[in-house]
Design an enzyme around this catalytic site. Structure first.
Site, PDB file in Angstrom:
ATOM      1  N   GLU A 143     -27.301  -7.699  24.950  1.00 56.63           N
ATOM      2  CA  GLU A 143     -27.855  -6.517  25.611  1.00 56.63           C
ATOM      3  C   GLU A 143     -27.664  -5.245  24.796  1.00 56.63           C
ATOM      4  O   GLU A 143     -27.375  -4.185  25.333  1.00 56.63           O
ATOM      5  CB  GLU A 143     -27.301  -6.363  27.034  1.00 56.63           C
ATOM      6  CG  GLU A 143     -27.844  -7.399  27.997  1.00 56.63           C
ATOM      7  CD  GLU A 143     -27.865  -6.938  29.446  1.00 56.63           C
ATOM      8  OE1 GLU A 143     -27.592  -5.757  29.706  1.00 56.63           O
ATOM      9  OE2 GLU A 143     -28.162  -7.776  30.310  1.00 56.63           O
ATOM     10  N   HIS A 162     -19.555  -5.893  32.044  1.00 60.60           N
ATOM     11  CA  HIS A 162     -18.885  -7.170  31.804  1.00 60.60           C
ATOM     12  C   HIS A 162     -17.568  -6.918  31.084  1.00 60.60           C
ATOM     13  O   HIS A 162     -17.411  -5.909  30.393  1.00 60.60           O
ATOM     14  CB  HIS A 162     -19.751  -8.087  30.941  1.00 60.60           C
ATOM     15  CG  HIS A 162     -20.952  -8.638  31.641  1.00 60.60           C
ATOM     16  ND1 HIS A 162     -21.176  -9.986  31.783  1.00 60.60           N
ATOM     17  CD2 HIS A 162     -22.003  -8.032  32.229  1.00 60.60           C
ATOM     18  CE1 HIS A 162     -22.317 -10.190  32.426  1.00 60.60           C
ATOM     19  NE2 HIS A 162     -22.837  -9.009  32.716  1.00 60.60           N
TER      20      HIS A 162
END
Length: 410
Positions: A49, A274
């Site tokens: 990402e 995350h």
């Protein structure tokens, strides 16, 4: 490896959640990630990402002294979001885009999912290092995208049931796979991936562990996570992995695994939504400790059966959606034809007057055109989806038959 029979490799994996214009405090967090990587000095860094090439370029400049070799996997319009930084020369690269990707932009997960490969040689040992990001779950109770993840996991394996090697191995001595797999450790996709390839989970195999309870990488106390998605899991979930396997005559062991949580040092925010995964792997020459495919056969047949069932459920759902969108496209086309007939009739003087006000008539025509284009696009996607699911189900059927017949051949 003369004089040092054991190679120590430190690997860092993180989903950076760096979506341009959408992710909160993106640029600040990318800088913090770069600072942390410079400070820690890992051997391999696997990131997901990183959607902006500018962010990748900034990281490349910042990390150039510590990680002189890097690669950004470019794909489609905005890229794959995958990149690798390495202390060792990258000999080769490959990007494979999964055949099945959800098209819905409203779902926050409409980017093209891919797996990237870099080939690295360290002290004479060839490493195939994979970084990937599979489709998200969104709702565990009604997981409409489970078939998509299973197709992606199946393509990641690309296994031939009559041989023990997969494309994940090739000519490599060691295989590493890191990334956001968006699957819980007990999910059928993880069991399928590990069963077919023999990859080991660094968290399960680590001699020492330090970090979040149960190794969770998506935790409720992270200020960037969506708390509603984690309500059934008060401790969080583990969906980010480092998997590994020694091939041929090499053994790999995970000496230590860390996934620290909390904010970045001296800051009020974490690196991402995350948590990072950091593994210390020891590689040495010797008999590979990985299980062969034959060891998995009885259980693997059940796993493939379960995966095939889920793909079949997705196939039937895709067929229904293809029918619905096709019917919608036909109805929109009929409406346009009726409007065209009415307009031609008015022009030819066959009608006493315009049956609808011109503005309403024009708006209805534009609406019909919009519905026709949208329905046609969705119908084409669901047609491709049906074909991909059918192909994967057929592959699973053949693999299952081969697994079931193998004991009788021995």
């Amino acid at each position: 490896m003369e004089g040092d029979p054991t190679l120590r490799l430190r690997v860092f994996d993180l989903n950076c959640w760096a979506i341009r214009y959408l992710s909160k405090r993106r640029q600040e967090r990318v800088q913090l990630i770069g600072d942390a990587l410079c400070r820690e000095g890992f051997d391999l860094v696997l990131l997901q990402e990183v959607w902006s090439e500018r962010d990748y370029s900034d990281l490349k400049v910042k990390l150039g002294g510590c990680y002189p070799f890097s690669h950004y996997f470019r794909s489609g319009v905005i890229g794959s979001g995958l990149c690798v930084f390495s202390r060792f020369p990258i000999l080769d690269t490959l990007l494979y885009q999964y055949s099945l990707n959800v098209p819905y932009m409203l779902q926050r997960d409409w980017f093209c999912k891919s797996v990237g490969l870099v080939v690295i040689k360290i002290s004479g040992i060839v490493f195939n290092v994979y970084v990937t990001h599979l489709h998200a779950e969104y709702c565990r109770e009604k997981d409409a995208y489970l078939p998509h993840r299973l197709v992606q996991a199946w393509e990641l394996c690309a296994v031939h049931p009559d041989r023990e090697a997969t494309h994940l191995e090739g000519a490599a001595d060691v295989v590493l796979l890191g990334g956001d797999l968006n699957m819980h450790p007990e999910d059928v996709g993880i069991r399928l991936l590990r069963g077919l390839t023999g990859l080991r989970d660094a968290f399960a195999e680590a001699t020492r562990f330090e970090g979040c309870e149960d190794g969770c990488t998506l935790v409720p106390n992270n200020c960037f996570t969506r708390k509603s998605e984690l309500l059934p899991f008060p401790l969080g979930i583990r969906i980010d992995y480092i998997l590994y396997k020694g091939c041929l005559h090499f053994t790999v062991k995970c000496e230590e695994l860390k996934n620290p949580r909390g904010t970045a040092p001296g800051m009020d925010i974490p690196f991402s939504d995350h948590e990072a995964v950091m593994a210390t792997l020891h590689t040495r020459q010797g008999q590979a400790a990985g299980d062969t495919l034959g060891t998995f056969e009885p259980t693997l047949a059940d796993v493939v059966t379960e995966a095939r069932t889920e793909v079949g459920v997705g196939l039937r759902a895709a067929q229904r959606q293809r029918y619905s969108t096709g019917r919608m496209a036909v109805l929109a086309l009929l409406l346009l034809l009726l409007q065209a007939a009415a307009a031609l009739g008015a022009l030819a003087g066959l009608a006493a007057g315009q049956p609808f006000p011109k503005l309403s008539f024009s708006l209805l025509a534009f609406l019909a055109i919009g519905v026709l284009l949208l329905a046609t696009g969705l119908h084409l996607f669901h047609t491709m989806e049906v074909k991909m699911l059918q192909g994967t189900e057929e592959q699973m059927r053949m693999a299952l038959r081969a697994l079931q017949e193998r004991p009788s051949d021995s």
